[in-house]
Design an enzyme around this catalytic site. Structure first.
Site, PDB file in Angstrom:
ATOM      1  N   GLU A  64      11.183  -8.971  -9.815  1.00  0.00           N
ATOM      2  CA  GLU A  64      10.843  -8.094 -10.937  1.00  0.00           C
ATOM      3  C   GLU A  64      12.068  -7.340 -11.465  1.00  0.00           C
ATOM      4  OE1 GLU A  64       6.411  -6.880  -9.300  1.00  0.00           O
ATOM      5  OE2 GLU A  64       8.158  -5.876  -8.486  1.00  0.00           O
ATOM      6  N   ASP A 235       0.546  -4.137  -4.666  1.00  0.00           N
ATOM      7  CA  ASP A 235       1.417  -3.863  -5.814  1.00  0.00           C
ATOM      8  C   ASP A 235       1.706  -5.104  -6.640  1.00  0.00           C
ATOM      9  OD1 ASP A 235       2.999  -5.140  -3.991  1.00  0.00           O
ATOM     10  OD2 ASP A 235       4.593  -3.644  -3.935  1.00  0.00           O
TER      11      ASP A 235
HETATM   12  P1  NAD Z   1       7.155  -5.301   5.925  1.00  0.00           P
HETATM   13  O1  NAD Z   1       6.936  -6.766   5.799  1.00  0.00           O
HETATM   14  O2  NAD Z   1       8.419  -4.806   6.531  1.00  0.00           O
HETATM   15  O3  NAD Z   1       5.951  -4.650   6.772  1.00  0.00           O
HETATM   16  C1  NAD Z   1       4.599  -4.908   6.493  1.00  0.00           C
HETATM   17  C2  NAD Z   1       3.793  -4.684   7.775  1.00  0.00           C
HETATM   18  O4  NAD Z   1       2.398  -4.843   7.457  1.00  0.00           O
HETATM   19  C3  NAD Z   1       4.111  -5.687   8.880  1.00  0.00           C
HETATM   20  O5  NAD Z   1       4.515  -5.005  10.058  1.00  0.00           O
HETATM   21  C4  NAD Z   1       2.790  -6.451   9.082  1.00  0.00           C
HETATM   22  O6  NAD Z   1       2.558  -6.820  10.420  1.00  0.00           O
HETATM   23  C5  NAD Z   1       1.780  -5.403   8.601  1.00  0.00           C
HETATM   24  N1  NAD Z   1       0.485  -5.930   8.234  1.00  0.00           N
HETATM   25  C6  NAD Z   1       0.177  -7.030   7.486  1.00  0.00           C
HETATM   26  N2  NAD Z   1      -1.172  -7.190   7.394  1.00  0.00           N
HETATM   27  C7  NAD Z   1      -1.723  -6.150   8.080  1.00  0.00           C
HETATM   28  C8  NAD Z   1      -3.058  -5.750   8.346  1.00  0.00           C
HETATM   29  N3  NAD Z   1      -4.094  -6.462   7.904  1.00  0.00           N
HETATM   30  N4  NAD Z   1      -3.277  -4.625   9.058  1.00  0.00           N
HETATM   31  C9  NAD Z   1      -2.235  -3.897   9.546  1.00  0.00           C
HETATM   32  N5  NAD Z   1      -0.922  -4.224   9.332  1.00  0.00           N
HETATM   33  C10 NAD Z   1      -0.685  -5.345   8.617  1.00  0.00           C
HETATM   34  O7  NAD Z   1       6.952  -4.724   4.462  1.00  0.00           O
HETATM   35  P2  NAD Z   1       7.465  -3.319   3.870  1.00  0.00           P
HETATM   36  O8  NAD Z   1       8.842  -3.442   3.311  1.00  0.00           O
HETATM   37  O9  NAD Z   1       7.166  -2.229   4.850  1.00  0.00           O
HETATM   38  O10 NAD Z   1       6.493  -3.200   2.618  1.00  0.00           O
HETATM   39  C11 NAD Z   1       5.117  -2.962   2.821  1.00  0.00           C
HETATM   40  C12 NAD Z   1       4.379  -3.144   1.505  1.00  0.00           C
HETATM   41  O11 NAD Z   1       4.724  -2.112   0.590  1.00  0.00           O
HETATM   42  C13 NAD Z   1       4.699  -4.463   0.802  1.00  0.00           C
HETATM   43  O12 NAD Z   1       3.468  -5.053   0.397  1.00  0.00           O
HETATM   44  C14 NAD Z   1       5.537  -4.059  -0.385  1.00  0.00           C
HETATM   45  O13 NAD Z   1       5.396  -4.948  -1.462  1.00  0.00           O
HETATM   46  C15 NAD Z   1       4.953  -2.692  -0.687  1.00  0.00           C
HETATM   47  N6  NAD Z   1       5.844  -1.788  -1.408  1.00  0.00           N
HETATM   48  C16 NAD Z   1       5.279  -1.016  -2.391  1.00  0.00           C
HETATM   49  C17 NAD Z   1       6.067  -0.091  -3.087  1.00  0.00           C
HETATM   50  C18 NAD Z   1       5.450   0.807  -4.098  1.00  0.00           C
HETATM   51  O14 NAD Z   1       6.161   1.499  -4.816  1.00  0.00           O
HETATM   52  N7  NAD Z   1       4.150   0.855  -4.184  1.00  0.00           N
HETATM   53  C19 NAD Z   1       7.444  -0.004  -2.815  1.00  0.00           C
HETATM   54  C20 NAD Z   1       7.979  -0.781  -1.790  1.00  0.00           C
HETATM   55  C21 NAD Z   1       7.169  -1.673  -1.090  1.00  0.00           C
END
Ligand code: NAD
Length: 347
Positions: A64, A235
């Site tokens: 993005e 997101d």
């Molecule tokens: P990451 O991959 O480092 O961590 C994600 C974690 O979620 C992993 O440890 C995984 O085991 C866990 N997980 C997956 N399914 C699960 C479930 N059903 N129950 C419990 N835990 C579960 O990712 P990250 O960098 O920490 O990012 C997390 C999320 O936040 C991503 O989806 C990313 O796109 C989103 N994000 C959103 C924003 C925003 O502004 N809203 C900004 C950054 C990241």
């Protein structure tokens, strides 16, 4: 060859230097500063050029571009979201960004934004909760204990006064990592073995999981009266975390509706389902939480103005420090019309 003039050199903040800057200022202070910077820009919301981010989807993720501008500065962030990356030893989210001077069009900052995105997302979440969470909230459940999770915990501690976090992840090693990283921060950390256990006694529930599908991290019966939900992981189109029934009984707050309607939890709702823009709550022109029993939901997707705010913060804070390098990335001929001559002379 004549060296480039100062104007043609663009400060570049590497990951190493970003970490140095954050540690120099102090993480809690940075999180408070970023929340304040974002709030100041949300309070002048109407001064910005706004557009939903430009997303390029593939089967495995999304790339993005997130641009915005006011009269003085233009900024954009490049960011990806690839939930499967983590299993390959790569980050789910990486980013870099640029700030430019509107008057000349010249870039004035190029910076890593992987670290900065985690910081700004956490600061934004805590800022939203400072307007929406029940008064006196001290305990937060954090479901999803990956790269973003510690930043979320520490921002809620620094900005909202949270003193206890209850952690859950489907992968117990993620919870163990998060708990170990939070040792010594002053937070009471409770590692949990189910989402039901994690939300026990929590006034705030943060969902920050990564999976490229519609998940149900929380079901309606798990969300008690008065809880504030900070939904960060949903997101993208087809990537949500909450059961629709929760949305139907929540007061929903969003960053920029045209983007959130496509990317956020509310993609599950009718396009005219009422939502409140957070900037209006901050400006006092729309109500936030109106009673203690209400379920409030920040449907976070991340908006360009937040990145703009933190780009300007970094630009201001690196001045006079060692936390950047000058990049020779703009051609700078002595005669602006003699770009070709500059190439010839370089030979
Ligand atoms: P990451 O991959 O480092 O961590 C994600 C974690 O979620 C992993 O440890 C995984 O085991 C866990 N997980 C997956 N399914 C699960 C479930 N059903 N129950 C419990 N835990 C579960 O990712 P990250 O960098 O920490 O990012 C997390 C999320 O936040 C991503 O989806 C990313 O796109 C989103 N994000 C959103 C924003 C925003 O502004 N809203 C900004 C950054 C990241």
């Amino acid at each position: 060859m004549t060296p480039p003039s100062r104007l043609a050199l663009v400060p570049f903040v590497s990951v190493q230097n970003m970490m140095g800057l954050v540690r120099h200022i102090g993480l809690a202070q940075v999180l408070r500063d970023l929340a304040a910077a974002i709030e100041a820009d949300f309070l002048r919301w109407e001064e910005f050029d706004k557009t939903p981010r430009v997303a390029s989807h593939s089967d495995v993720g999304v790339i993005e571009l997130m641009p915005t501008a006011d009269k003085a500065h233009y900024g954009f962030k490049y960011v990806n979201g690839h939930p499967k990356n983590m299993k390959e030893g790569l980050q789910t989210v990486t980013a870099f960004g640029l700030l430019a001077d509107v008057a000349t069009g010249y870039p004035i900052l190029l910076t890593e934004m992987t670290m900065l995105t985690a910081l700004r997302t956490a600061a934004m979440s805590a800022l939203a909760a400072s307007h929406l969470a029940p008064k006196g909230a001290r305990t937060m459940a954090v479901i999803g204990n990956g790269a973003q999770s510690e930043f979320q915990c520490l921002a809620f501690q620094a900005v909202c006064g949270i003193d206890t976090v209850r952690l859950y992840d489907i992968d117990p090693t993620a919870t163990a990592k998060c708990a170990a990283n939070l040792a010594g921060t002053g937070l009471r950390v409770v590692s949990c073995t189910s989402p039901e256990q994690a939300i026990e006694g929590a006034q705030i529930v943060t969902t920050v999981t990564a999976d490229k599908r519609n998940q149900t991290i929380l079901t309606d019966n798990m969300v008690g009266a008065g809880v504030h939900i900070n939904a960060v992981g949903g997101d993208c189109p087809g990537k949500t975390e909450l059961h629709r029934d929760i949305l139907m009984r929540s007061e929903i707050f969003v960053e920029y509706p045209p983007q959130t309607r496509v990317e956020g939890e509310i993609q599950q709702l009718d396009p005219d389902h009422p939502v409140t823009e957070l900037w209006r709550v901050m400006a006092g022109t729309a109500p936030g939480r109106t009673d203690a029993a209400q379920v409030t939901l920040f449907d976070s997707v991340g908006f360009a103005i937040e990145d703009f705010s933190v780009l300007r913060y970094v630009h201001a804070r690196i001045k006079g420090t060692r936390f950047y390098d000058d990049l020779d990335m703009l051609a700078d001929p002595d005669d602006p019309r003699d770009l070709y001559g500059m190439l010839q002379r370089a030979g």
